[in-house]
Write an enzyme that holds these catalytic residues in place. Sequence first.
Site, PDB file in Angstrom:
ATOM      1  CG  HIS A  64     -34.893 -13.592 -85.783  1.00 19.35           C
ATOM      2  ND1 HIS A  64     -33.637 -13.054 -85.667  1.00 19.35           N
ATOM      3  CD2 HIS A  64     -35.317 -13.818 -84.523  1.00 19.35           C
ATOM      4  CE1 HIS A  64     -33.311 -12.962 -84.381  1.00 19.35           C
ATOM      5  NE2 HIS A  64     -34.310 -13.412 -83.667  1.00 19.35           N
ATOM      6  CB  CYS A  72     -33.633 -10.228 -82.438  1.00 19.84           C
ATOM      7  SG  CYS A  72     -34.144 -11.212 -81.011  1.00 19.84           S
ATOM      8  CD  GLU A 108     -32.441 -12.761 -88.986  1.00 18.39           C
ATOM      9  OE1 GLU A 108     -33.448 -12.070 -89.250  1.00 18.39           O
ATOM     10  OE2 GLU A 108     -31.998 -12.880 -87.837  1.00 18.39           O
TER      11      GLU A 108
END
Lengths: 79, 229
Positions: free
Chosen positions: B204, B87, B206
């Site tokens: 993302h 990002c 994560e």
Amino acid sequence: MKARVTVTLKNGVLDPQGKAIQGALKSLGFAGVDDVRQGKLIELDLATSDRAAAEAEVTAMCEKLLANTVIENYRIELV
Amino acid sequence: MKSAVLVFPGINRERDMARAFEVVTGVKPVMVWHTETELPEGIDVVAVPGGFSYGDYLRCGAIAARSPIIDAVKRHAERGGYVLGVCNGFQIVTEIGLLPGALMRNASLKFVCKEVHLRVDDPTTAFTSAYTAGQVIRCPIAHGEGNYYADPETLARLEGEGRVVFRYCDELGRTTEAADPNGSLNHIAGIVNERGNVLGMMPHPENLIEALQGGTDGRGLFESLAKVA
């Protein structure tokens, strides 16, 4: 000495903000706007009064930070 | 595997990133403040997390890309160390010049926060070996400037060298305009550098590593890194 840096998107780079402005102008009745490109203006107040030194310094600033030369052009005016 | 997560003022996904590394690899990453000039000894992976470094003033990622720690990140990449930019981290990594192109304002001009599908177009990288070719994974996105741009020559080179790792697609893996959340050229969501040790991506992974988050599709990226580093 003051410097004025104009940063604009390179030709061919899509400018969605320019397109939105163009759309808004059209809806306000401003016909005949073929294209709108948005950029930014950065004004710098410099300590030096030496034009050559100022030009070199501001060029370095543009290359290092003020413009992303992958997508942007810059123009420097000393005033 | 030893990992480091960079922290800049205005970054807000550094803890998510750190948790993903910890949950998947069992080792807590070192958090590295942007004013440091060296990475801790023996770091294998540097993660540049998401958020809004320096308020994204001037251009997204531009000011963070000139931080004191960046020279150390460049040296790490030159040594063959892994760099993962997610990002705002992807924007920073392109501003540093570790990856080509730039991330522009979303074509819709809107900030988009939702879950998308990604197609894994290259499962041979150090970041994607836990996935299979063409695998479709779910992944959250949250950005206003994720519209990938590169000049035609750069784009042709990326495609020719097979360096587009992730592409936005629908649930069946079809890359359509409707499935592309930001107008990226060729629906690009993530790319690697020539050497394959630097990955930048807007989504993302994560944020999808535990059942509590609604899925584990992002785990593969961290598992892949754990295998090589």
